[in-house]
Enzyme design. Structure first.
Site, PDB file in Angstrom:
ATOM      1  N   CYS A  87      31.376  30.987  48.944  1.00  0.00           N
ATOM      2  CA  CYS A  87      31.048  31.163  47.534  1.00  0.00           C
ATOM      3  C   CYS A  87      31.791  30.139  46.683  1.00  0.00           C
ATOM      4  O   CYS A  87      33.022  30.054  46.754  1.00  0.00           O
ATOM      5  CB  CYS A  87      31.420  32.575  47.097  1.00  0.00           C
ATOM      6  SG  CYS A  87      31.202  32.888  45.334  1.00  0.00           S
ATOM      7  N   CYS A  91      27.146  36.572  47.074  1.00  0.00           N
ATOM      8  CA  CYS A  91      28.516  36.715  47.566  1.00  0.00           C
ATOM      9  C   CYS A  91      28.868  38.205  47.559  1.00  0.00           C
ATOM     10  O   CYS A  91      28.799  38.860  46.518  1.00  0.00           O
ATOM     11  CB  CYS A  91      29.492  35.944  46.680  1.00  0.00           C
ATOM     12  SG  CYS A  91      31.232  36.215  47.114  1.00  0.00           S
ATOM     13  N   ASP A 113      32.348   6.306  57.089  1.00  0.00           N
ATOM     14  CA  ASP A 113      32.628   7.412  58.002  1.00  0.00           C
ATOM     15  C   ASP A 113      31.316   7.920  58.591  1.00  0.00           C
ATOM     16  O   ASP A 113      30.462   8.419  57.869  1.00  0.00           O
ATOM     17  CB  ASP A 113      33.347   8.523  57.232  1.00  0.00           C
ATOM     18  CG  ASP A 113      33.754   9.696  58.109  1.00  0.00           C
ATOM     19  OD1 ASP A 113      33.216   9.823  59.227  1.00  0.00           O
ATOM     20  OD2 ASP A 113      34.608  10.491  57.672  1.00  0.00           O
ATOM     21  N   CYS A 165      34.365  32.137  44.247  1.00  0.00           N
ATOM     22  CA  CYS A 165      35.588  32.814  44.704  1.00  0.00           C
ATOM     23  C   CYS A 165      36.034  32.442  46.101  1.00  0.00           C
ATOM     24  O   CYS A 165      37.124  32.842  46.525  1.00  0.00           O
ATOM     25  CB  CYS A 165      35.406  34.331  44.616  1.00  0.00           C
ATOM     26  SG  CYS A 165      34.378  35.030  45.937  1.00  0.00           S
ATOM     27  N   CYS A 179      32.397  38.742  45.115  1.00  0.00           N
ATOM     28  CA  CYS A 179      32.496  38.651  43.652  1.00  0.00           C
ATOM     29  C   CYS A 179      31.180  38.938  42.936  1.00  0.00           C
ATOM     30  O   CYS A 179      31.136  39.006  41.712  1.00  0.00           O
ATOM     31  CB  CYS A 179      33.023  37.282  43.230  1.00  0.00           C
ATOM     32  SG  CYS A 179      31.829  35.933  43.410  1.00  0.00           S
TER      33      CYS A 179
END
Length: 412
Positions: free
Chosen positions: A201, A217, A338, A204, A220
């Site tokens: 999330c 979520c 990368d 949170c 929260c």
């Protein structure tokens, strides 16, 4: 409504002239379109130039990790139903490239601008957009791009209190969290096939739950908003419940999603969905993407895929075997150096296709394919790879600079 452009200041006129001269020198030297160097020169001479060039336009900003170039093109075609459009159609999406694009559009009504996700906040501050379209956020250029949660935070701060209408993908939790700070948001159910960057999330840090097409979520309560626009099969559903057929020559579900977002943006400027979607049909390729070119007796379709989300969407465009596939990966500055993201791509989906591997990092890609258990051969050049394939259709998938390299070879 946008009006006529006010006369530029003497300093701004000088900056535009100098930028055009620098761009012309770059083109004459064979170094590309010159839009970036031209914009850099112009902004060096007048740092406020971008704001001046945009002050008479109704500006739409388009930002995302994937799909922003195509969506920018589709929105531009739709808005041309109402007036002239200036756009950075070739994808030069940082302030210098945007400045070059706007410098050529003094008679336009609309500015439809693709913006690199890292520059959305600064460009939005300069051009005061009327609308902002947000498609997705996923990992990209790992060596120099911010982590996706950090990018979402920057977007969230930039959108707080904006006067623009924000048209945002309700299926991407990172986009929803970023856009939720804006006072006026239009939610679009555009889908999200790649989910590996959105399992926690953003509000949170809790674990996201994903039952079916929904998400929330459990800790929260942050959850998917109710969309007012949606992609449903081959149709766009508008806020009134009407279904409009998508009329595209561009392939794949991802482009239908781009068209859905584009229709929602066009509607914000008074262009009806039917008109917008009909106009999008004229787009057959975007900066070379999806082009089919003849080369050495073969028909090569050029596909761009620059990160795991993009590769996943691109694989869905390829027919079942035995169509041969050329894969090309570079790791230059514009790509990100990368290449660890290769290990996040499910190359087993190419099993059964004859595969040729080229590019600066062909050996990195070869190792990844070996581990995936996919047969392949390594070639030294695009010409060698095409010749190694039987006559007929070839699917060529490449990341950014590898795509440009491939275009130069097979497009001539």
């Amino acid at each position: 409504m946008a009006g006529n452009q006010e006369p530029l200041s003497p300093r701004a006129r000088l900056a535009v002239t100098a930028g055009r001269a620098a761009a012309a020198v770059s083109r004459a030297a064979g170094r590309g379109s010159g839009s970036v160097i031209g914009g850099k020169v112009a902004l060096r001479l007048d740092p406020d130039l971008l704001a001046q060039l945009a002050n008479h336009l109704d500006v739409v900003l388009v930002s995302a990790t994937n799909g922003k170039t195509t969506t920018t093109r589709l929105i531009a075609e739709a808005l041309r139903a109402n007036g002239g459009v200036v756009s950075n159609a070739l994808g030069a999406n940082m302030p210098a490239g945007i400045t070059s694009a706007l410098a050529g559009g003094s008679d336009a009504r609309y500015g439809v601008i693709e913006v690199d996700e890292k520059y959305l906040d600064t460009v939005a501050r300069d051009v005061t957009p009327k609308a902002i379209a947000l498609l997705n956020l996923s990992r990209d250029q790992l060596d120099r791009a911010a982590e996706t949660r950090m990018l979402a935070e920057r977007w969230r701060e930039a959108l707080s209190g904006t006067k623009a209408v924000v048209i945002a993908n309700a299926d991407d939790p990172l986009v929803v969290w970023a856009a939720s700070s804006a006072p006026n948001v239009v939610w679009v159910a555009a889908g999200q096939e790649w989910k590996d960057d959105a399992w926690s999330c953003p509000a949170c840090g809790g674990v996201m739950q994903r039952p079916g097409d929904d998400w929330f979520c459990g800790e929260c309560g942050f959850r998917r908003p109710v969309p007012s626009w949606a992609l449903s099969g081959d149709e766009v559903l508008d806020p009134h419940g009407s279904a409009w057929p998508i009329k595209l020559q561009l392939p794949g579900r991802a482009n239908k999603a781009n068209a859905t977002t584009s229709a929602a943006v066009a509607a914000a400027f008074g262009v009806p969905p039917q008109t917008a979607l009909e106009r999008m049909h004229s787009v057959t390729a975007v900066a070379g993407r999806y082009d089919v070119v003849g080369y050495r007796g073969r028909e090569v379709r050029l596909l761009l895929a620059k990160n795991p989300a993009g590769w996943l969407e691109t694989f869905s465009l390829i027919d079942a075997p035995p169509a041969p596939v050329i894969l090309s990966v570079n790791a230059r500055s514009a790509d990100g150096t990368d290449t660890s993201w290769l290990w996040d791509v499910d190359y087993s989906r190419l099993a059964g296709h004859p595969i040729c591997v080229i590019g600066d990092r062909k050996l990195d890609l070869a190792v990844r394919l070996e581990v995936a258990g996919v047969d392949f051969q390594v070639c030294e050049s695009a010409a060698e790879a095409v010749t190694a394939c039987p006559p007929g259709r070839i699917e060529a998938i490449a990341n950014y600079t590898a795509f440009q390299d491939l275009r130069r070879v097979v497009g001539n």
